[in-house]
Design an enzyme around this catalytic site. Structure first.
Site, short mmCIF file in Angstrom:
data_model
loop_
_atom_site.label_atom_id
_atom_site.label_comp_id
_atom_site.label_asym_id
_atom_site.label_seq_id
_atom_site.Cartn_x
_atom_site.Cartn_y
_atom_site.Cartn_z
N GLU A 237 0.87 -1.18 0.00
CA GLU A 237 0.00 0.00 0.00
C GLU A 237 0.89 1.21 0.00
O GLU A 237 1.59 1.50 0.98
CB GLU A 237 -0.92 -0.01 1.21
N CYS A 271 -2.15 8.46 3.33
CA CYS A 271 -2.04 8.04 1.93
C CYS A 271 -3.28 8.51 1.18
O CYS A 271 -3.23 8.78 -0.02
CB CYS A 271 -1.95 6.53 1.80
#
Ligand code: ADP
Length: 503
Positions: A237, A271
């Site tokens: 990720e 993120c």
């Protein structure tokens, strides 16, 4: 301001005031190998437990987290510098995730007998079982040290794997304390924490059977290379440059609130932060006006458990330098900062910033900024918005604001991103039954979703005769004779035709 690994020790400092919080020994490769060796031994017994027995341990651990919530949040706040409200989010999030996985894991991991296909399979019992990867490595960054570490560790543990977590060298303390809690609840020794910087992380990758990584795209690629070399699977990720699209039929007040929260939460160090906004011309002025008002109301400073501040410092000196670089680059190329645009002198804080007159030649529209900065562009229509939103190397998530859900969903289907939130930000972080993962340079694989537990296990097919004992003879001369008979009879009966129609 931040952690400094030396050969043997990591000194953890508060990003809010620079004070030393603690020093912890950095683990070398030999120590990592030893820790993983012990996990490997303990894992055999853990995998032998039924999924429900493993759930019992996880639920006990959930209760330990709740009992120790205050101390953990306090440590988390000290090493990350987050406002108190944000430091208190990670534990409830993980408790909720444990509840979700505890409920779903036993069903996902149950043995299965898939429907049979074909004439040979018709005579067979087909058993499909899930066997865990023995040791899973979880490497995490500093923005959500505890949440991200446990979000991956919990499903891996439920799958029957042992887990070694390597938190960021900037924020190792809360994760180490939380892993110590696993031992306190009397669970088998299948969860460990190793502390160190990149070299310690490399040693983890070199010795585990599955690697789950959250962090920068460049480190993620290095890990993918190392994993490929060993032929072990990895989940990545990575970074994001999430776009928000505000259409002319949107609730502009709500969209402005969401843009500010989406860009400033955790000082923009998520993120999935809103990193750029495209607003249709008809509502642009109103949107900008509301964002200015909201940004000016934010309180920037070092929180002291009194909920007095909304935006904390950047977590590392390097991160602060990136934000300064992106803002300076935009201003030098003709952008205007309607709010902020500068760091708070002599500290690790950056003023919440609104940039307008930006374009895609600027760093702030191309690269991940990961800071309290919101660049906004006016667009003529939804086609231009979609084109610009997709003009990015990243594809983690995106947001669409519109008063018409069908229109918003139509746009969502055109966006190149792993998740799209409509009329909200961060919504998909809380929908644990949906997969969460990035496209393009934002990652590989996903966490959460229906197979979140299964991804830490390997399917094993076990095939036997449906009716035992099996009497047919399996040896070369007999197989050849049987093959010849089947071939002849098949030709007589027109077997090709039968196969075409019934297999
Ligand atoms: P950032 O801290 O900016 O997110 P990274 O992506 O490099 O940057 O860091 C995320 C995590 O990856 C940290 O725990 C870090 O120690 C670890 N790490 C850095 N380099 C490596 C590497 N080569 N192999 C494994 N882990 C690494």
């Amino acid at each position: 301001m931040t952690a400094k690994p030396t050969d043997t020790v990591i000194t953890v400092r508060s990003p809010a005031n620079g004070q030393i919080i603690d020093s912890v020994p950095q683990m070398d490769a030999a120590t990592v190998v030893a820790v993983i060796g012990e996990l490997r031994v303990a894992q055999a017994g853990w995998a032998d437990l039924s999924p429900r027995a493993r759930v019992t341990h996880l639920l006990r651990y959930r209760d330990w987290l709740l009992d120790n919530e205050f101390q953990l949040a306090e440590m988390l706040q000290r090493e990350t510098g987050k406002p108190w409200a944000e430091a208190n989010l990670e534990i409830p999030y993980i408790v909720d995730a444990i509840n979700y996985y505890a409920r779903t894991a036993p069903g996902l991991l149950a043995d299965r007998t898939p429907p049979r296909h074909g004439m040979i399979a018709a005579t067979k019992r087909q058993l499909l079982i899930q066997r865990p990867y023995p040791v899973v490595g979880v490497i995490t960054p500093w923005n959500f040290p505890l949440g991200l570490s446990l979000l991956d560790a919990v499903p891996a543990l439920l799958a029957g794997a042992a887990v070694v977590v390597k938190p960021s060298e900037f924020t190792p303390l809360t994760v180490a304390a939380a892993v110590a809690g696993w031992k306190q609840v009397g669970a088998p020794r299948v969860l460990e924490c190793v502390i160190g910087a990149g070299e310690t992380g490399s040693a983890v990758v070199a010795n585990v059977d599955y690697i789950q990584f959250t962090g920068s795209t460049s480190t993620g690629k290095a890990i993918a290379h190392a994993a490929a070399e060993r032929l072990i699977p990895c989940g990545l990720e990575l970074g994001g440059k999430d776009a928000m699209i505000v259409l002319d039929d949107a609730d502009v007040a709500r969209a402005a609130n969401a843009a500010v929260w989406g860009a400033m939460a955790n000082s923009g160090q998520m993120c999935t932060s809103v990193e750029r906004v495209y607003v249709e011309a008809g509502v642009y002025e109103e949107f900008i006006g509301r964002v200015v008002e909201r940004l000016k109301a934010l309180r920037v400073g070092e929180d002291d458990q009194q909920f007095r501040y909304d935006v904390g410092p950047l977590a590392t000196d390097a991160q602060l330098a990136i934000v300064c670089e992106h803002v300076d680059d935009a201003l030098a190329r003709g952008a205007e900062a309607l709010v902020g645009g500068v760091r708070v002198e002599g500290s690790g804080f950056f003023q919440p910033t609104l940039l307008v007159d930006v374009d895609h030649t600027m760093l702030c529209m191309q690269r991940e900024t990961f800071g309290p900065m919101l660049p906004v562009m006016k667009v003529q229509d939804e086609d231009e918005a979609v084109r610009l939103a997709n003009d990015s190397d990243y594809g983690l998530s995106a947001t669409v604001f519109s008063g018409n859900r069908a229109r918003a969903e139509r746009i969502a289907r055109r966006l190149e991103a792993g998740a799209v939130n409509i009329n909200d930000v961060f919504g998909n972080l809380f929908t644990l039954s949906l997969p969460q993962g990035g496209w393009k340079q934002s990652g590989m694989g996903h966490r959460n979703g229906a197979d979140a537990v299964l991804k830490y296990s390997r399917p094993q097919a076990i095939v036997s005769a449906r009716v035992l004992p099996q009497r047919e003879v399996t040896w070369y001369p007999y197989t050849a004779i049987r093959g010849a008979i089947v071939h002849r009879v098949g030709r007589l009966l027109g077997a090709r035709d039968l196969l075409r129609r019934f297999s």
